[in-house]
Design a protein around this motif. Structure first.
Motif, PDB file in Angstrom:
ATOM      1  N   GLN A 276     -33.543 -29.596 -18.591  1.00  0.00           N
ATOM      2  CA  GLN A 276     -32.500 -29.380 -17.587  1.00  0.00           C
ATOM      3  C   GLN A 276     -32.329 -27.884 -17.321  1.00  0.00           C
ATOM      4  O   GLN A 276     -32.170 -27.078 -18.231  1.00  0.00           O
TER       5      GLN A 276
ATOM      6  N   CYS B 105     -31.792 -34.072 -22.438  1.00  0.00           N
ATOM      7  CA  CYS B 105     -32.481 -33.602 -21.229  1.00  0.00           C
ATOM      8  C   CYS B 105     -32.897 -32.151 -21.441  1.00  0.00           C
ATOM      9  O   CYS B 105     -32.356 -31.250 -20.787  1.00  0.00           O
TER      10      CYS B 105
ATOM     11  N   PHE C 217     -25.246 -38.441 -14.801  1.00  0.00           N
ATOM     12  CA  PHE C 217     -24.892 -37.169 -14.180  1.00  0.00           C
ATOM     13  C   PHE C 217     -24.478 -36.112 -15.203  1.00  0.00           C
ATOM     14  O   PHE C 217     -24.283 -34.954 -14.858  1.00  0.00           O
TER      15      PHE C 217
ATOM     16  N   ARG D 229     -24.097 -27.233 -14.702  1.00  0.00           N
ATOM     17  CA  ARG D 229     -23.302 -26.508 -13.705  1.00  0.00           C
ATOM     18  C   ARG D 229     -22.175 -25.729 -14.391  1.00  0.00           C
ATOM     19  O   ARG D 229     -21.869 -24.601 -14.003  1.00  0.00           O
TER      20      ARG D 229
ATOM     21  N   PRO E  79     -28.196 -24.856 -11.997  1.00  0.00           N
ATOM     22  CA  PRO E  79     -28.320 -24.775 -10.537  1.00  0.00           C
ATOM     23  C   PRO E  79     -28.230 -23.335 -10.071  1.00  0.00           C
ATOM     24  O   PRO E  79     -27.620 -22.483 -10.712  1.00  0.00           O
TER      25      PRO E  79
ATOM     26  N   CYS F 248     -25.977 -34.434 -17.616  1.00  0.00           N
ATOM     27  CA  CYS F 248     -26.832 -33.255 -17.790  1.00  0.00           C
ATOM     28  C   CYS F 248     -26.600 -32.257 -16.663  1.00  0.00           C
ATOM     29  O   CYS F 248     -26.448 -31.052 -16.899  1.00  0.00           O
ATOM     30  N   SER F 249     -26.570 -32.754 -15.430  1.00  0.00           N
ATOM     31  CA  SER F 249     -26.319 -31.878 -14.284  1.00  0.00           C
ATOM     32  C   SER F 249     -24.926 -31.265 -14.353  1.00  0.00           C
ATOM     33  O   SER F 249     -24.722 -30.099 -14.002  1.00  0.00           O
ATOM     34  N   TYR F 250     -23.977 -32.052 -14.836  1.00  0.00           N
ATOM     35  CA  TYR F 250     -22.587 -31.594 -14.914  1.00  0.00           C
ATOM     36  C   TYR F 250     -22.438 -30.422 -15.881  1.00  0.00           C
ATOM     37  O   TYR F 250     -21.889 -29.370 -15.523  1.00  0.00           O
TER      38      TYR F 250
END
Length: 221
Positions: free
Chosen positions: A216, A213, A179, A186, A219, A181-183
């Motif tokens: 990436q 990543c 998680f 964001r 969002p 990369c998403s973190y």
């Protein structure tokens, strides 16, 4: 058929072919979100400002509202599944199941004095961190927006959120490596949106995560 008529017919046929090539139910093209690494490069790098004058009340006196719901229940509704509602309510979540992004574990949430803290709403960019990296300069209304912005909020495991405290990416990353990369993407999105900065160490840490990543994106929000 004269020349003018031939050209008119040709133009009509060409237009018909173009229109016919476009599906009637085609969706409008939505622009892709930018790469997190590119947005990171636009964020200023500065030192951490003093914490002088900080309190959460500088941002919001508790949760604000999202439509008919308070922000906490709005995020619970978004992030949990198998939700039940408190009797007579359509907004207050009584129970649900969370797949925690920070640990990867499944948490059965039940509202109650002794159980509600099992799932907490985390500010992905911590409120204190924001204060020390530019939020002092924001208007009261803009800080309120930051505090209640769904882009910056996730339902997560309570104890793990407590362990994070007000850490940035240089001092804390989710134990769930899948998680990360998403973190950080964001965090980049939030800092860019609210014109906050990063420290040098923080940028290095985020860059290290994103190196694994490179595609990436940030969002939307």
């Amino acid at each position: 058929m004269n020349r003018t008529a031939r050209f008119s017919l040709f133009g009509a046929l060409s237009l018909a072919l173009i229109i016919g090539a476009i599906p009637a139910d085609s969706e409008p093209v939505v622009a892709a979100q930018p790469l997190a690494s590119k947005v990171l490069d636009t964020i200023p790098v500065k030192g951490r400002a003093p914490k002088t004058g900080y309190s959460r009340e500088q941002f919001s006196d508790g949760w604000g509202d999202k439509g008919a719901c308070d922000t906490r229940n709005y995020i619970l509704k978004r992030d949990l599944r198998s939700i039940t509602w408190r009797t007579g309510e359509t907004c207050i979540v009584a129970s649900g199941v969370l797949t925690d992004p920070y640990t990867g574990k499944t948490i059965n949430f039940v509202r109650g004095v002794k159980t509600s803290l099992a799932v907490q709403i985390d500010h992905v960019v911590a409120v204190s961190d924001a204060w020390q990296k530019g939020a002092q300069q924001l208007s009261v209304n803009r800080r309120h927006d930051f505090y209640n912005d769904p882009l910056n909020l996730l339902a997560v495991d309570g104890p793990t959120n407590s362990a994070k405290g007000d850490g940035d990416a240089a001092t804390w990353l989710p134990p769930n490596k899948s998680f990360r990369c998403s973190y950080v993407a964001r965090q980049i999105a939030v800092k860019s949106k609210y014109k906050l900065w990063v420290t040098a160490a923080e940028k290095v840490a985020i860059g290290g995560v994103l190196s694994k990543c490179p595609t990436q994106t940030i969002p939307a929000g």
